[in-house]
Scaffold this motif. Structure first.
Motif, mmCIF file in Angstrom:
data_model
loop_
_atom_site.group_PDB
_atom_site.id
_atom_site.type_symbol
_atom_site.label_atom_id
_atom_site.label_comp_id
_atom_site.label_asym_id
_atom_site.label_seq_id
_atom_site.Cartn_x
_atom_site.Cartn_y
_atom_site.Cartn_z
ATOM 1 N N LEU A 112 76.857 48.001 34.363
ATOM 2 C CA LEU A 112 75.676 47.339 33.813
ATOM 3 C C LEU A 112 74.885 46.618 34.899
ATOM 4 N N PHE A 113 75.593 46.007 35.846
ATOM 5 C CA PHE A 113 74.901 45.312 36.948
ATOM 6 C C PHE A 113 74.075 46.288 37.766
ATOM 7 N N ALA A 114 74.680 47.457 38.070
ATOM 8 C CA ALA A 114 73.959 48.468 38.846
ATOM 9 C C ALA A 114 72.736 48.973 38.083
ATOM 10 N N LEU A 115 72.929 49.216 36.784
ATOM 11 C CA LEU A 115 71.819 49.692 35.963
ATOM 12 C C LEU A 115 70.702 48.661 35.889
ATOM 13 N N LEU A 116 71.077 47.382 35.720
ATOM 14 C CA LEU A 116 70.082 46.317 35.646
ATOM 15 C C LEU A 116 69.310 46.203 36.959
ATOM 16 N N ALA A 117 70.020 46.333 38.074
ATOM 17 C CA ALA A 117 69.345 46.259 39.377
ATOM 18 C C ALA A 117 68.328 47.387 39.518
ATOM 19 N N PHE A 118 68.712 48.587 39.060
ATOM 20 C CA PHE A 118 67.809 49.744 39.136
ATOM 21 C C PHE A 118 66.568 49.517 38.265
ATOM 22 N N LEU A 119 66.769 49.007 37.051
ATOM 23 C CA LEU A 119 65.646 48.764 36.144
ATOM 24 C C LEU A 119 64.717 47.686 36.679
ATOM 25 N N LEU A 120 65.293 46.625 37.274
ATOM 26 C CA LEU A 120 64.472 45.569 37.870
ATOM 27 C C LEU A 120 63.634 46.109 39.023
ATOM 28 N N TYR A 121 64.213 46.993 39.811
ATOM 29 C CA TYR A 121 63.476 47.597 40.929
ATOM 30 C C TYR A 121 62.295 48.399 40.419
ATOM 31 N N LYS A 122 62.542 49.206 39.362
ATOM 32 C CA LYS A 122 61.457 50.021 38.802
ATOM 33 C C LYS A 122 60.366 49.143 38.196
ATOM 34 N N ALA A 123 60.792 48.080 37.500
ATOM 35 C CA ALA A 123 59.808 47.187 36.883
ATOM 36 C C ALA A 123 58.975 46.490 37.954
ATOM 37 N N TYR A 124 59.616 46.056 39.033
ATOM 38 C CA TYR A 124 58.885 45.390 40.116
ATOM 39 C C TYR A 124 57.876 46.329 40.749
ATOM 40 N N LYS A 125 58.307 47.566 40.933
ATOM 41 C CA LYS A 125 57.429 48.565 41.534
ATOM 42 C C LYS A 125 56.218 48.840 40.646
ATOM 43 N N LYS A 126 56.492 48.907 39.335
ATOM 44 C CA LYS A 126 55.408 49.184 38.387
ATOM 45 C C LYS A 126 54.407 48.038 38.356
ATOM 46 N N ILE A 127 54.925 46.795 38.370
ATOM 47 C CA ILE A 127 54.050 45.622 38.358
ATOM 48 C C ILE A 127 53.221 45.569 39.636
ATOM 49 N N GLY A 128 53.826 45.947 40.742
ATOM 50 C CA GLY A 128 53.135 45.872 42.017
ATOM 51 C C GLY A 128 51.937 46.802 42.093
ATOM 52 N N PHE A 129 52.014 47.956 41.425
ATOM 53 C CA PHE A 129 50.940 48.936 41.541
ATOM 54 C C PHE A 129 50.032 48.997 40.321
ATOM 55 N N ALA A 130 50.419 48.363 39.233
ATOM 56 C CA ALA A 130 49.600 48.459 38.012
ATOM 57 C C ALA A 130 48.394 47.547 38.106
ATOM 58 N N ASN A 131 47.303 48.029 37.573
ATOM 59 C CA ASN A 131 46.080 47.228 37.525
ATOM 60 C C ASN A 131 45.907 46.723 36.098
ATOM 61 N N ILE A 132 46.356 45.463 35.857
ATOM 62 C CA ILE A 132 46.394 44.926 34.497
ATOM 63 C C ILE A 132 45.090 44.222 34.186
ATOM 64 N N ASP A 133 44.483 44.634 33.140
ATOM 65 C CA ASP A 133 43.227 44.026 32.706
ATOM 66 C C ASP A 133 43.533 42.893 31.725
ATOM 67 N N LEU A 134 43.556 41.610 32.223
ATOM 68 C CA LEU A 134 43.930 40.465 31.390
ATOM 69 C C LEU A 134 42.941 40.231 30.265
ATOM 70 N N SER A 135 41.675 40.498 30.519
ATOM 71 C CA SER A 135 40.673 40.280 29.469
ATOM 72 C C SER A 135 40.915 41.198 28.275
ATOM 73 N N GLU A 136 41.339 42.448 28.560
ATOM 74 C CA GLU A 136 41.644 43.380 27.469
ATOM 75 C C GLU A 136 42.836 42.896 26.648
ATOM 76 N N GLN A 137 43.850 42.340 27.330
ATOM 77 C CA GLN A 137 45.017 41.822 26.621
ATOM 78 C C GLN A 137 44.642 40.654 25.714
ATOM 79 N N LYS A 138 43.785 39.746 26.229
ATOM 80 C CA LYS A 138 43.350 38.613 25.420
ATOM 81 C C LYS A 138 42.590 39.086 24.193
ATOM 82 N N LYS A 139 41.740 40.108 24.392
ATOM 83 C CA LYS A 139 40.970 40.646 23.267
ATOM 84 C C LYS A 139 41.905 41.251 22.222
ATOM 85 N N GLU A 140 42.940 41.955 22.684
ATOM 86 C CA GLU A 140 43.888 42.577 21.759
ATOM 87 C C GLU A 140 44.656 41.516 20.970
#
Length: 593
Positions: free
Chosen positions: A363-391
């Motif tokens: 589970l520790f290894a799996l969690l580390a892998f998922l955290l890495y993927k999530a960090y990578k996704k956050i680093g490259f994603a262009n999040i539109d905060l105004s759209e989230q607020k509208k939603e």
């Protein structure tokens, strides 16, 4: 007046043996067999039940009965399961744990009914009747004892049928239905002509005598009580004989025959003293005090007053000791079960520790892998905060509409219920039944009004108190066509809906009672409603200038409205008092935090 045949129920149906030394020997022998032999689960269940049957210590008896239940459930033997529940119910009753006792007894009854074991059903029904009689819930006790009686009647078990009749008669007597009680005892006497059973004869005659005494038929009362005393004296039933003697003494006292009254009462007192019946010694002492005071014999009255006080204090101490023993028994059982549970947990942990460590690493290894993927996704994603607020804003609006629609539908449904109750009321001619329907309709309207206000005020889950209370009270006055103009002194405040609903019902009951009962012969009726807020508490006062409502009337009144008011105030952690002076003044303090 003391209960007689409740002891008879216990005499007939109680499963616990009476010889302590013999019980200790039998329970020790059975425990030795349990430890020394390799037994099947069914054999263990039967043996554990027998140990609980004979064990002299109630906490240990309950422990073994619960172990018997556990094995019986594991092997799915329904009869053994029911028997274990029946034993647990009886032990819990002796420990004073009435709710646990009833729960177990009802489970036994359910199984016996499913298996269609009629005579066992009758026995358990009788045991349930004991519970309800001790709690003075006589109608429920009668219901279950009548079921037992019908089973014995159909199975042609004449002795049990007669005993059930005797007990039915006593519960009818305790509930105040003297005619039904008399009928039951006469039937048991008729059955006894065939059975020739002195116990049935003695109790039936004695209790009939008590009924005749209650009906002021002194001659019949004395005749039946005297016969019962003669029969039960031969059986050495000191408890019942002493009670019947005291009843005779009361009859002689009513006839102003103080000499015979004193003689019978002293005989009852001496018998109770010789038999060590503490409760009866206390009760007979109090009766002697009253008798001597009536004759101005204060010296003897004082002597028995001292005896009364000694035994009263002793019985209070006995009650406290019993409560301590109950707590101690519960503690010992819990401690024993906790120890077993702890051992099982340790064993289970040792067995699974290596598997747990392996799973943890994976589970520790799996969690580390998922955290890495999530960090990578956050680093490259262009999040539109105004759209989230509208939603989020859109979802909040949808939530508001849904909540508003829900309150609208609840209001409509409650109004439909009100209309149905109104139609039902119009079709009823009986005034008392019509009044009950009208009261129910008013309570539903009070709830409907809460949801109406919530619907009008949008997404809020809070209700403005002032306009709501004013509309509620005016609706009630209009509904009853009352000639009264209310005076409102209400601070502007709002409360959550879960507090508004009980508050609405409290005000509904108070105002309804005032309109219906307070203004008899009152030329200028007045009604004042005061609501103020103070540090998380709401102070409610309802004041009228009606005829008043004294404490004696309240104790005599079996009013759903008054019970509902008390229950709702407790629900809001509140307190209340009533002041009776030139009308009725309710002062209620409610927690609205």
């Amino acid at each position: 007046m003391l209960k007689i045949s409740l002891l008879l129920i216990v005499y007939v149906y109680s499963f616990m043996p009476t010889c302590l030394a013999q019980n200790v020997h039998k329970s020790d022998s059975l425990i030795a067999i349990l430890k020394s032999k390799n037994l099947s689960k069914k054999e263990q269940a039967v043996l554990l039940e027998a140990i609980s049957f004979y064990h002299p210590q109630l906490d240990s008896a309950l422990y073994y009965a619960k172990k018997s239940l556990k094995f019986s459930i594991e092997i799915d033997d329904r009869v053994l399961v029911a028997e274990a529940y029946e034993v647990i119910g009886t032990i819990e009753q002796q420990l004073g744990n009435n709710s646990h006792s009833l729960e177990a007894t009802f489970k036994a009854l359910e199984i016996y009914e499913h298996l269609d074991l009629k005579e066992r059903q009758a026995k358990v029904n009788s045991q349930i009747a004991i519970h309800y009689t001790e709690g003075k819930e006589y109608m429920l006790a009668i219901d279950y004892l009548e079921k037992a009686y019908l089973i014995y009647q159909k199975s042609n078990k004449r002795v049990n049928e007669a005993l059930a009749l005797v007990n039915l008669g006593e519960i009818y007597r305790l509930s105040g239905d003297l005619d039904k009680a008399q009928s039951a005892f006469l039937k048991s006497l008729e059955l006894d002509k065939e059975l020739n059973n002195d116990i049935i004869l003695g109790y039936s005659l004695g209790n009939l005598g008590m009924i005749y005494a209650a009906k002021d038929d002194y001659e019949n009362a004395k005749e039946h009580l005297t016969k019962a005393i003669t029969i039960l004296s031969q059986l050495n039933d000191n408890y019942s004989v002493s009670v019947y003697l005291s009843e005779l003494a009361l009859l002689y006292k009513k006839e102003s025959d103080y000499k015979k009254a004193e003689s019978k009462l002293l005989e009852a007192y001496n018998m109770a003293e010789n038999a060590g019946l503490k409760e009866q010694i206390r009760d007979f002492s109090a009766m002697l005090v009253a008798l001597y005071e009536e004759q101005n014999n204060f010296q003897k009255a004082l002597a028995f007053q001292k005896v009364y006080q000694i035994y009263q204090d002793s019985l209070v101490n006995k009650t406290n000791i019993k409560k301590i023993e109950q707590l101690k028994a519960s503690y010992e059982i819990d401690k024993r079960e906790s120890e077993i549970e702890r051992i099982n947990v340790i064993s289970s942990n040792r067995k699974n520790i290596s598997i747990g460590l392996a799973i943890g690493i994976v589970l520790f290894a799996l969690l580390a892998f998922l955290l890495y993927k999530a960090y990578k996704k956050i680093g490259f994603a262009n999040i539109d905060l105004s759209e989230q607020k509208k939603e989020i804003s859109v979802k909040e609006q949808e939530k508001a509409l849904l909540l508003k629609e829900l309150n609208h539908r609840v209001k409509n449904n409650l109004q439909m219920v009100t209309s149905l109750l109104n139609l039902q009321s119009n079709s009823i001619t009986d005034d008392s039944a019509k009044e009950v329907i009208t009261s129910g309709k008013n309570r539903v309207e009070a709830l409907s009004l809460v949801h109406k206000k919530l619907y009008q005020e949008g997404i809020e889950t809070r209700v403005e108190v002032k306009p709501y209370v004013e509309e509620l009270v005016l609706n009630l006055i209009h509904g009853y066509a009352a000639n009264v103009t209310p005076d409102f002194i209400i601070e502007p405040l709002s409360i959550n809906v879960d507090k508004a609903i009980p508050l609405a019902l409290i005000i509904n009951e108070l105002v309804t009672n005032t309109i219906k009962h307070a203004y008899t012969n009152t030329s200028k009726p007045k009604l004042k409603i005061i609501i103020q807020q103070e540090e998380g508490y709401l102070n409610l006062e309802v004041i009228d200038n009606g005829i008043g409502f004294n404490q004696e009337d309240r104790e005599k009144t079996d009013s759903l409205g008054l019970k509902l008011i008390s229950s709702l105030i407790k629900q809001l952690d509140g307190t209340y008092k009533t002041v009776i002076k030139n009308g009725t003044h309710w002062v209620i303090n409610l927690n609205i935090k």
